[in-house]
Design a protein around this motif. Structure first.
Motif, mmCIF file in Angstrom:
data_model
loop_
_atom_site.group_PDB
_atom_site.id
_atom_site.type_symbol
_atom_site.label_atom_id
_atom_site.label_comp_id
_atom_site.label_asym_id
_atom_site.label_seq_id
_atom_site.Cartn_x
_atom_site.Cartn_y
_atom_site.Cartn_z
ATOM 1 N N MET A 235 -8.573 -44.869 -13.907
ATOM 2 C CA MET A 235 -9.216 -43.815 -13.135
ATOM 3 C C MET A 235 -9.154 -42.482 -13.886
ATOM 4 N N ALA A 236 -8.006 -42.222 -14.493
ATOM 5 C CA ALA A 236 -7.859 -40.995 -15.272
ATOM 6 C C ALA A 236 -8.817 -40.989 -16.463
ATOM 7 N N MET A 237 -9.041 -42.165 -17.048
ATOM 8 C CA MET A 237 -9.964 -42.262 -18.187
ATOM 9 C C MET A 237 -11.395 -41.939 -17.764
ATOM 10 N N VAL A 238 -11.788 -42.426 -16.571
ATOM 11 C CA VAL A 238 -13.147 -42.156 -16.090
ATOM 12 C C VAL A 238 -13.318 -40.654 -15.858
ATOM 13 N N VAL A 239 -12.321 -40.059 -15.203
ATOM 14 C CA VAL A 239 -12.371 -38.616 -14.952
ATOM 15 C C VAL A 239 -12.423 -37.857 -16.282
ATOM 16 N N MET A 240 -11.612 -38.325 -17.225
ATOM 17 C CA MET A 240 -11.556 -37.673 -18.528
ATOM 18 C C MET A 240 -12.890 -37.789 -19.263
ATOM 19 N N ALA A 241 -13.532 -38.947 -19.164
ATOM 20 C CA ALA A 241 -14.837 -39.135 -19.817
ATOM 21 C C ALA A 241 -15.863 -38.169 -19.219
ATOM 22 N N ASN A 242 -15.824 -38.007 -17.896
ATOM 23 C CA ASN A 242 -16.730 -37.058 -17.242
ATOM 24 C C ASN A 242 -16.520 -35.648 -17.771
ATOM 25 N N PHE A 243 -15.260 -35.229 -17.783
ATOM 26 C CA PHE A 243 -14.964 -33.858 -18.182
ATOM 27 C C PHE A 243 -15.203 -33.646 -19.674
ATOM 28 N N ALA A 244 -14.920 -34.677 -20.469
ATOM 29 C CA ALA A 244 -15.153 -34.559 -21.914
ATOM 30 C C ALA A 244 -16.630 -34.345 -22.194
ATOM 31 N N THR A 245 -17.480 -34.979 -21.381
ATOM 32 C CA THR A 245 -18.917 -34.809 -21.525
ATOM 33 C C THR A 245 -19.311 -33.351 -21.278
ATOM 34 N N VAL A 246 -18.647 -32.727 -20.316
ATOM 35 C CA VAL A 246 -18.923 -31.318 -20.021
ATOM 36 C C VAL A 246 -18.427 -30.432 -21.159
ATOM 37 N N LEU A 247 -17.172 -30.653 -21.550
ATOM 38 C CA LEU A 247 -16.564 -29.779 -22.556
ATOM 39 C C LEU A 247 -17.272 -29.890 -23.907
ATOM 40 N N ALA A 248 -17.837 -31.076 -24.198
ATOM 41 C CA ALA A 248 -18.488 -31.291 -25.491
ATOM 42 C C ALA A 248 -19.896 -30.724 -25.522
ATOM 43 N N ALA A 249 -20.408 -30.321 -24.360
ATOM 44 C CA ALA A 249 -21.818 -29.956 -24.266
ATOM 45 C C ALA A 249 -22.051 -28.448 -24.320
ATOM 46 N N ARG A 250 -21.088 -27.699 -24.832
ATOM 47 C CA ARG A 250 -21.172 -26.242 -24.926
ATOM 48 C C ARG A 250 -21.641 -25.635 -23.610
ATOM 49 N N PRO A 251 -20.839 -25.803 -22.548
ATOM 50 C CA PRO A 251 -21.256 -25.285 -21.250
ATOM 51 C C PRO A 251 -21.225 -23.761 -21.226
ATOM 52 N N THR A 252 -22.224 -23.157 -20.596
ATOM 53 C CA THR A 252 -22.198 -21.710 -20.398
ATOM 54 C C THR A 252 -21.913 -21.427 -18.934
ATOM 55 N N ARG A 253 -21.051 -20.463 -18.699
ATOM 56 C CA ARG A 253 -20.611 -20.168 -17.341
ATOM 57 C C ARG A 253 -21.460 -19.066 -16.722
ATOM 58 N N GLN A 254 -21.895 -19.310 -15.508
ATOM 59 C CA GLN A 254 -22.645 -18.304 -14.763
ATOM 60 C C GLN A 254 -22.052 -18.205 -13.363
ATOM 61 N N PRO A 255 -22.188 -17.021 -12.738
ATOM 62 C CA PRO A 255 -21.762 -16.948 -11.337
ATOM 63 C C PRO A 255 -22.629 -17.868 -10.504
ATOM 64 N N LEU A 256 -22.024 -18.518 -9.551
ATOM 65 C CA LEU A 256 -22.773 -19.435 -8.705
ATOM 66 C C LEU A 256 -23.684 -18.627 -7.782
ATOM 67 N N GLN A 257 -24.960 -18.953 -7.806
ATOM 68 C CA GLN A 257 -25.927 -18.241 -6.965
ATOM 69 C C GLN A 257 -25.741 -18.628 -5.514
ATOM 70 N N GLY A 258 -25.970 -17.677 -4.647
ATOM 71 C CA GLY A 258 -25.972 -17.975 -3.228
ATOM 72 C C GLY A 258 -24.596 -18.172 -2.630
ATOM 73 N N ARG A 259 -23.564 -17.734 -3.349
ATOM 74 C CA ARG A 259 -22.244 -17.902 -2.770
ATOM 75 C C ARG A 259 -22.048 -16.872 -1.650
ATOM 76 N N ALA A 260 -21.268 -17.243 -0.702
ATOM 77 C CA ALA A 260 -20.988 -16.346 0.405
ATOM 78 C C ALA A 260 -20.148 -15.184 -0.100
ATOM 79 N N SER A 261 -20.568 -13.967 0.230
ATOM 80 C CA SER A 261 -19.811 -12.815 -0.265
ATOM 81 C C SER A 261 -18.907 -12.265 0.815
#
Ligand SMILES: [Zn+2]
Length: 111
Positions: A85-111
């Protein structure tokens, strides 16, 4: 408040948009572990966002598994099932980390 895609808890403040569509597969004792399909947008809470920015993979995986357990998802206590299970989670997150993610504020969040 929307849920964080990493730890599944409500409170997402950020969204990571993946620049690359990388697929990271990991090799475990049982064979190849591939990530689940995703839409290239990952919402993150403050804590997970910090971990993504610092490539804190171990912390992300531990946080995700413990929050899933808290939410009532049956998580094995140890052994090969937990490892898988940890490997599956890790594969998911590794896909994110390897994809040069850019961070943005989440639109429409409750203020
Ligand atoms: Zn989170």
């Amino acid at each position: 408040m929307p849920e964080c895609d990493f730890c599944c808890l409500p409170g997402a403040q950020w969204v990571y948009v993946l620049q690359d569509r990388a697929v990271v597969a990991l090799l475990s004792d049982e064979g190849l572990v591939t990530p689940l399909p995703n839409d290239g947008r990952w919402r993150a809470c403050d804590i997970c966002s910090e971990l993504v920015d610092t490539q804190g993979m171990a912390g992300l995986v531990a946080r995700s598994l413990s929050s899933l357990r808290m939410l009532g998802v049956p998580i094995p206590d140890g052994g090969p099932d937990l490892e898988h299970m940890a490997m599956v989670v890790m594969a998911n997150f590794a896909t994110v980390l390897a994809a040069r993610p850019t961070r943005q504020p989440l639109q429409g969040r409750a203020s």
